[in-house]
Design a protein around this motif. Structure first.
Motif, PDB file in Angstrom:
ATOM      1  N   TYR A 161       6.428   3.436   8.439  1.00 16.31           N
ATOM      2  CA  TYR A 161       7.402   4.288   7.746  1.00 16.31           C
ATOM      3  C   TYR A 161       8.752   3.580   7.589  1.00 16.31           C
ATOM      4  CZ  TYR A 161      10.483   8.200   6.692  1.00 16.31           C
ATOM      5  OH  TYR A 161      11.415   9.035   6.108  1.00 16.31           O
ATOM      6  N   ALA A 162       9.193   2.872   8.662  1.00 13.74           N
ATOM      7  CA  ALA A 162      10.519   2.262   8.640  1.00 13.74           C
ATOM      8  C   ALA A 162      10.563   0.981   7.808  1.00 13.74           C
ATOM      9  CB  ALA A 162      10.983   1.975  10.070  1.00 13.74           C
ATOM     10  N   PHE A 163       9.556   0.107   7.994  1.00 13.86           N
ATOM     11  CA  PHE A 163       9.649  -1.233   7.417  1.00 13.86           C
ATOM     12  C   PHE A 163       8.660  -1.507   6.287  1.00 13.86           C
ATOM     13  CE2 PHE A 163      11.075  -1.618  11.866  1.00 13.86           C
ATOM     14  CZ  PHE A 163      12.383  -2.028  11.625  1.00 13.86           C
ATOM     15  N   ALA A 164       7.889  -0.487   5.904  1.00 16.55           N
ATOM     16  CA  ALA A 164       7.003  -0.665   4.750  1.00 16.55           C
ATOM     17  C   ALA A 164       7.227   0.398   3.696  1.00 16.55           C
ATOM     18  CB  ALA A 164       5.537  -0.638   5.199  1.00 16.55           C
ATOM     19  N   VAL A 165       7.733   1.569   4.119  1.00 17.16           N
ATOM     20  CA  VAL A 165       7.988   2.657   3.165  1.00 17.16           C
ATOM     21  C   VAL A 165       9.473   2.741   2.845  1.00 17.16           C
ATOM     22  CG1 VAL A 165       7.792   5.135   2.739  1.00 17.16           C
ATOM     23  CG2 VAL A 165       5.947   3.932   3.952  1.00 17.16           C
ATOM     24  N   GLN A 166      10.298   2.981   3.879  1.00 16.90           N
ATOM     25  CA  GLN A 166      11.735   3.094   3.651  1.00 16.90           C
ATOM     26  C   GLN A 166      12.355   1.747   3.279  1.00 16.90           C
ATOM     27  OE1 GLN A 166      13.491   5.993   3.586  1.00 16.90           O
ATOM     28  NE2 GLN A 166      11.492   6.993   3.830  1.00 16.90           N
ATOM     29  N   LEU A 167      12.003   0.721   4.035  1.00 14.52           N
ATOM     30  CA  LEU A 167      12.451  -0.643   3.740  1.00 14.52           C
ATOM     31  C   LEU A 167      11.207  -1.458   3.395  1.00 14.52           C
ATOM     32  CD1 LEU A 167      14.924  -1.126   6.741  1.00 14.52           C
ATOM     33  CD2 LEU A 167      15.524  -0.582   4.366  1.00 14.52           C
ATOM     34  N   PRO A 168      10.946  -1.681   2.141  1.00 15.75           N
ATOM     35  CA  PRO A 168       9.681  -2.335   1.742  1.00 15.75           C
ATOM     36  C   PRO A 168       9.681  -3.828   2.030  1.00 15.75           C
ATOM     37  CG  PRO A 168      11.009  -1.895  -0.196  1.00 15.75           C
ATOM     38  CD  PRO A 168      11.748  -1.284   0.965  1.00 15.75           C
ATOM     39  N   TRP A 169       9.822  -4.177   3.306  1.00 17.56           N
ATOM     40  CA  TRP A 169       9.836  -5.581   3.699  1.00 17.56           C
ATOM     41  C   TRP A 169       8.436  -6.118   3.960  1.00 17.56           C
ATOM     42  CZ3 TRP A 169      14.282  -5.091   7.867  1.00 17.56           C
ATOM     43  CH2 TRP A 169      15.478  -4.816   7.208  1.00 17.56           C
ATOM     44  N   PHE A 170       7.530  -5.234   4.366  1.00 18.28           N
ATOM     45  CA  PHE A 170       6.183  -5.656   4.743  1.00 18.28           C
ATOM     46  C   PHE A 170       5.160  -4.787   4.031  1.00 18.28           C
ATOM     47  CE2 PHE A 170       9.011  -6.462   8.355  1.00 18.28           C
ATOM     48  CZ  PHE A 170       8.805  -7.818   8.557  1.00 18.28           C
ATOM     49  N   PRO A 171       3.939  -5.274   3.870  1.00 25.60           N
ATOM     50  CA  PRO A 171       2.900  -4.450   3.233  1.00 25.60           C
ATOM     51  C   PRO A 171       2.545  -3.248   4.092  1.00 25.60           C
ATOM     52  CG  PRO A 171       1.965  -6.488   4.099  1.00 25.60           C
ATOM     53  CD  PRO A 171       3.451  -6.631   4.206  1.00 25.60           C
ATOM     54  N   VAL A 172       2.197  -2.145   3.428  1.00 22.93           N
ATOM     55  CA  VAL A 172       1.853  -0.912   4.138  1.00 22.93           C
ATOM     56  C   VAL A 172       0.564  -1.087   4.920  1.00 22.93           C
ATOM     57  CG1 VAL A 172       1.221   1.510   3.841  1.00 22.93           C
ATOM     58  CG2 VAL A 172       3.060   0.510   2.450  1.00 22.93           C
ATOM     59  N   ALA A 173      -0.419  -1.738   4.344  1.00 21.89           N
ATOM     60  CA  ALA A 173      -1.723  -1.865   4.991  1.00 21.89           C
ATOM     61  C   ALA A 173      -2.449  -3.065   4.407  1.00 21.89           C
ATOM     62  CB  ALA A 173      -2.546  -0.598   4.792  1.00 21.89           C
ATOM     63  N   GLY A 174      -3.562  -3.397   5.041  1.00 17.14           N
ATOM     64  CA  GLY A 174      -4.397  -4.484   4.559  1.00 17.14           C
ATOM     65  C   GLY A 174      -3.970  -5.829   5.096  1.00 17.14           C
ATOM     66  N   ARG A 175      -4.765  -6.822   4.789  1.00 18.07           N
ATOM     67  CA  ARG A 175      -4.508  -8.181   5.236  1.00 18.07           C
ATOM     68  C   ARG A 175      -4.235  -9.042   4.018  1.00 18.07           C
ATOM     69  NH1 ARG A 175      -9.548 -11.490   7.009  1.00 18.07           N
ATOM     70  NH2 ARG A 175      -9.816 -11.018   4.815  1.00 18.07           N
ATOM     71  N   GLY A 176      -2.977  -9.529   3.934  1.00 19.42           N
ATOM     72  CA  GLY A 176      -2.605 -10.300   2.766  1.00 19.42           C
ATOM     73  C   GLY A 176      -1.653 -11.417   3.074  1.00 19.42           C
ATOM     74  N   GLY A 177      -2.016 -12.318   3.961  1.00 21.05           N
ATOM     75  CA  GLY A 177      -1.139 -13.416   4.332  1.00 21.05           C
ATOM     76  C   GLY A 177      -0.452 -13.157   5.661  1.00 21.05           C
TER      77      GLY A 177
END
Length: 316
Positions: A161-177
């Motif tokens: 919620y903090a770092f993928a939704v509010q602050l889109p710094w990281f992917p929400v889910a999955g493996r991508g690097g």
């Protein structure tokens, strides 16, 4: 000394073998203790009777129990964990594809725990030894207790919620690097690091009061030598024991964390299998998790005996 090591190795090997046999037997009985027909439960109430019979025959569920048990043991020796009731794929093949993904998540998290907990525990022990800096000790204790009490899945949801939704710094889910590892690794590592740092601090506080530490200071050795060469190695015995337990707990903790982050590992596999009532798959995953826990405990015992040979002798 050599006989003591031989006796220690024999005891540990015997304990591991007995524990592994209990695990294998419990995993085998899992399907047979489930009420109802596991094949019917996996294929659904509308599945044709003929298909149910064929699947039961293919899985050997119509054979006597002792025959099934012997077949199960023979399969384990050859690496055959059975066949999925849902996908009809070999369980070992699915686990072979998913297990590396869980290991790729658990090992970096464990490395982060050690890299954070040992220095933090060392610094806090040095700063608060002898009752000094009460405010710092209280802040460290309160913070570590709070972080240790947060469940992994709750922390995972908060990080998303903090770092993928509010602050889109990281992917929400999955493996991508590499960037996709950050949040799940943090979710797994924060609570164990808080617990382990407290253990390191307590053990170091005990060691720092010993005579040989006072002797090292009297020789005017540098603080670096006193703490890193003399104090820290002697405080690692209890730390390694807790670290081994922490690693096993983290592997189990990946079950919930992987599902929060849709990580394609063993955690998501066992949850999907339980929901689909795919009992051979659940059985195989439980076996792998259990064997991993037993193996880690064995390795920790051996490592402790290498670092402190007196522990192997005392047990004899």
């Amino acid at each position: 000394m050599r006989s003591s090591w031989a006796a220690f190795a024999l005891r540990r090997t015997r304990r591991f073998a007995v524990s592994l046999w209990v695990l294998v037997t419990a995993a085998f009985l899992m399907i047979h203790l489930i009420p109802g027909d596991p094949v019917r439960g996996a294929l659904g109430l509308t599945a044709p009777v003929e298909l149910i019979r064929e699947r039961r025959a293919a899985l050997g569920l119509d054979d006597p129990l002792w025959t099934q048990y012997l077949d199960f043991l023979r399969g384990l020796v050859t690496g055959d964990l059975g066949t999925s009731m849902v996908s009809n794929m070999p369980v070992a093949q699915t686990i072979g594809e998913r297990l590396p993904e869980t290991v790729k998540l658990a090992l970096p998290a464990f490395a982060l725990v050690l890299a954070a907990a040992i220095p933090i525990g060392l610094v806090m022990a040095v700063l608060t030894r002898g009752g000094r800096r009460r405010a710092g000790e209280l802040a460290f204790t309160s913070t570590s207790v709070f972080l240790a009490a947060i469940p992994e899945f709750l922390l995972a949801v908060g990080l998303v919620y903090a770092f993928a939704v509010q602050l889109p710094w990281f992917p929400v889910a999955g493996r991508g690097g590499l960037i996709s590892y950050v949040l799940p690794v943090l979710a797994l590592a924060v609570a164990p690091a808080a617990i382990l740092s407290r253990i390191v601090r307590v053990e170091l506080l005990s060691v720092l009061g010993d005579d040989y530490i006072r002797t090292a200071r009297a020789k005017r050795l540098t603080a670096r030598l006193v703490y890193l060469r003399h104090a820290l190695p002697n405080a690692l015995t209890a730390t390694l024991t807790v670290a081994g337990l922490t690693l096993t707990a983290m592997v189990v903790g990946t079950v919930l964390v992987e599902n929060v982050f849709a990580w394609p590992g063993m955690g998501s596999t066992i949850v999907e299998s339980i929901l689909q009532k795919d009992y051979p798959m659940v059985q195989g995953v439980v076996l792998v998790y259990g064997a991993g826990v037993l193996l880690v405990n064995l390795l920790v015992d051996v490592l402790l005996a290498v670092l402190d040979p007196r522990s192997a002798i005392k047990e004899g």
